[in-house]
Scaffold this motif. Structure first.
Motif, PDB file in Angstrom:
ATOM      1  N   SER A  37      43.987  39.482  42.867  1.00 12.48           N
ATOM      2  CA  SER A  37      44.391  39.223  44.313  1.00 12.48           C
ATOM      3  C   SER A  37      42.993  38.516  44.820  1.00 12.48           C
ATOM      4  O   SER A  37      41.819  39.064  44.730  1.00 12.48           O
ATOM      5  CB  SER A  37      44.758  40.433  45.057  1.00 12.48           C
ATOM      6  OG  SER A  37      43.670  41.375  45.270  1.00 12.48           O
ATOM      7  N   LEU A  38      43.424  37.675  45.691  1.00 10.14           N
ATOM      8  CA  LEU A  38      42.360  36.980  46.600  1.00 10.14           C
ATOM      9  C   LEU A  38      42.273  37.780  47.879  1.00 10.14           C
ATOM     10  O   LEU A  38      43.128  38.088  48.798  1.00 10.14           O
ATOM     11  CB  LEU A  38      42.957  35.651  46.946  1.00 10.14           C
ATOM     12  CG  LEU A  38      41.770  34.814  47.569  1.00 10.14           C
ATOM     13  CD1 LEU A  38      40.510  34.492  46.708  1.00 10.14           C
ATOM     14  CD2 LEU A  38      42.709  33.299  48.034  1.00 10.14           C
ATOM     15  N   PRO A  39      40.977  38.315  48.167  1.00  8.63           N
ATOM     16  CA  PRO A  39      40.724  39.354  49.392  1.00  8.63           C
ATOM     17  C   PRO A  39      40.927  38.509  50.719  1.00  8.63           C
ATOM     18  O   PRO A  39      39.972  38.547  51.583  1.00  8.63           O
ATOM     19  CB  PRO A  39      39.550  39.822  48.981  1.00  8.63           C
ATOM     20  CG  PRO A  39      38.714  38.716  48.114  1.00  8.63           C
ATOM     21  CD  PRO A  39      39.765  38.051  47.423  1.00  8.63           C
ATOM     22  N   ILE A  40      41.814  37.753  51.067  1.00  7.79           N
ATOM     23  CA  ILE A  40      42.084  37.175  52.359  1.00  7.79           C
ATOM     24  C   ILE A  40      42.228  38.282  53.523  1.00  7.79           C
ATOM     25  O   ILE A  40      41.980  37.883  54.488  1.00  7.79           O
ATOM     26  CB  ILE A  40      43.285  36.334  52.360  1.00  7.79           C
ATOM     27  CG1 ILE A  40      44.677  37.015  52.060  1.00  7.79           C
ATOM     28  CG2 ILE A  40      43.162  35.035  51.386  1.00  7.79           C
ATOM     29  CD1 ILE A  40      45.824  36.026  52.389  1.00  7.79           C
ATOM     30  N   TRP A  41      42.431  39.487  53.124  1.00 13.18           N
ATOM     31  CA  TRP A  41      42.449  40.430  54.104  1.00 13.18           C
ATOM     32  C   TRP A  41      40.919  40.683  54.836  1.00 13.18           C
ATOM     33  O   TRP A  41      40.932  41.380  56.144  1.00 13.18           O
ATOM     34  CB  TRP A  41      42.987  41.941  53.515  1.00 13.18           C
ATOM     35  CG  TRP A  41      41.900  42.096  52.380  1.00 13.18           C
ATOM     36  CD1 TRP A  41      40.872  42.957  52.452  1.00 13.18           C
ATOM     37  CD2 TRP A  41      42.362  42.360  50.980  1.00 13.18           C
ATOM     38  NE1 TRP A  41      40.397  43.320  51.121  1.00 13.18           N
ATOM     39  CE2 TRP A  41      41.518  42.866  50.224  1.00 13.18           C
ATOM     40  CE3 TRP A  41      43.455  41.541  50.427  1.00 13.18           C
ATOM     41  CZ2 TRP A  41      41.387  42.848  48.919  1.00 13.18           C
ATOM     42  CZ3 TRP A  41      43.572  41.673  48.960  1.00 13.18           C
ATOM     43  CH2 TRP A  41      42.662  42.207  48.122  1.00 13.18           C
ATOM     44  N   GLU A  54      38.792  26.521  44.590  1.00 10.93           N
ATOM     45  CA  GLU A  54      38.105  27.454  43.712  1.00 10.93           C
ATOM     46  C   GLU A  54      36.868  27.949  44.388  1.00 10.93           C
ATOM     47  O   GLU A  54      36.587  29.317  44.292  1.00 10.93           O
ATOM     48  CB  GLU A  54      37.740  26.795  42.522  1.00 10.93           C
ATOM     49  CG  GLU A  54      37.326  27.586  41.452  1.00 10.93           C
ATOM     50  CD  GLU A  54      37.159  26.914  40.151  1.00 10.93           C
ATOM     51  OE1 GLU A  54      36.149  27.169  39.267  1.00 10.93           O
ATOM     52  OE2 GLU A  54      37.956  26.166  39.706  1.00 10.93           O
ATOM     53  N   GLN A  55      36.085  27.251  45.126  1.00 10.49           N
ATOM     54  CA  GLN A  55      34.923  27.531  45.856  1.00 10.49           C
ATOM     55  C   GLN A  55      35.138  28.628  46.907  1.00 10.49           C
ATOM     56  O   GLN A  55      34.493  29.608  47.034  1.00 10.49           O
ATOM     57  CB  GLN A  55      34.089  26.255  46.384  1.00 10.49           C
ATOM     58  CG  GLN A  55      32.816  26.567  47.051  1.00 10.49           C
ATOM     59  CD  GLN A  55      32.175  25.453  47.355  1.00 10.49           C
ATOM     60  OE1 GLN A  55      32.664  24.404  47.620  1.00 10.49           O
ATOM     61  NE2 GLN A  55      30.949  25.384  47.644  1.00 10.49           N
ATOM     62  N   ASP A  56      36.174  28.325  47.733  1.00 12.58           N
ATOM     63  CA  ASP A  56      36.761  29.402  48.753  1.00 12.58           C
ATOM     64  C   ASP A  56      37.017  30.614  48.042  1.00 12.58           C
ATOM     65  O   ASP A  56      36.392  31.678  48.586  1.00 12.58           O
ATOM     66  CB  ASP A  56      38.017  28.947  49.362  1.00 12.58           C
ATOM     67  CG  ASP A  56      37.853  27.474  50.317  1.00 12.58           C
ATOM     68  OD1 ASP A  56      36.839  27.457  50.612  1.00 12.58           O
ATOM     69  OD2 ASP A  56      38.787  26.949  50.405  1.00 12.58           O
ATOM     70  N   LYS A  61      35.405  36.384  47.102  1.00 10.79           N
ATOM     71  CA  LYS A  61      35.439  37.485  46.311  1.00 10.79           C
ATOM     72  C   LYS A  61      33.819  38.025  46.278  1.00 10.79           C
ATOM     73  O   LYS A  61      33.565  39.267  46.393  1.00 10.79           O
ATOM     74  CB  LYS A  61      35.503  37.104  44.673  1.00 10.79           C
ATOM     75  CG  LYS A  61      37.044  36.867  44.679  1.00 10.79           C
ATOM     76  CD  LYS A  61      37.515  36.413  43.199  1.00 10.79           C
ATOM     77  CE  LYS A  61      39.017  36.508  42.887  1.00 10.79           C
ATOM     78  NZ  LYS A  61      39.343  36.135  41.466  1.00 10.79           N
ATOM     79  N   ILE A  62      32.972  37.079  46.637  1.00 11.94           N
ATOM     80  CA  ILE A  62      31.582  37.549  47.023  1.00 11.94           C
ATOM     81  C   ILE A  62      31.685  38.465  48.184  1.00 11.94           C
ATOM     82  O   ILE A  62      30.781  39.385  48.310  1.00 11.94           O
ATOM     83  CB  ILE A  62      30.637  36.353  47.213  1.00 11.94           C
ATOM     84  CG1 ILE A  62      30.295  35.731  45.577  1.00 11.94           C
ATOM     85  CG2 ILE A  62      29.397  36.744  47.597  1.00 11.94           C
ATOM     86  CD1 ILE A  62      29.771  34.258  45.580  1.00 11.94           C
TER      87      ILE A  62
END
Length: 112
Positions: A37-41, A54-56, A61-62
């Motif tokens: 999952s992409l942590p857009i939260w 991909e950079q986003d 994630k960082i």
């Protein structure tokens, strides 16, 4: 009831902190190995997009790992104060509260 049992409730925050700390560390390790999952939260509503480069994704994630580290540090400080004293680990109530607030904020997102 033994006197020790009568006061066992007094250690609740330390018992919970130990469980949560271990789970957060394991979660972070597994998320970094297998998380999909992409942590857009962690974004404000106005910063969310339809798609992410991909950079986003790497940046998100960082940032999620940084948020996890703040939570982990918070629970580590709580335990360090009583159970595993380490002079190199500070006890800063403001930072502890910051980590606890983040834990509460992101609690529903600990699934991937």
């Amino acid at each position: 009831m033994k006197e020790k049992d009568a006061w066992s409730w007094y250690e609740t925050k330390y018992e919970l902190a130990e469980i949560i700390l271990n789970k957060l560390k394991l979660y972070k390790e597994n998320y970094n190995k297998n998380g999909y999952s992409l942590p857009i939260w962690i974004l404000n509503e106005e910063d969310k997009k339809e798609s992410y480069s991909e950079q986003d994704e790497i940046k998100l994630k960082i940032q999620w790992n940084k948020e996890l580290d703040i939570m982990i540090n918070s629970f580590s400080q709580i335990l360090n104060y009583t159970l595993q004293f380490d002079e190199n680990l500070e006890y800063n109530e403001e930072k502890i509260q910051q980590g606890l607030n983040k834990f509460a904020k992101y609690y529903l997102h600990f699934w991937d």
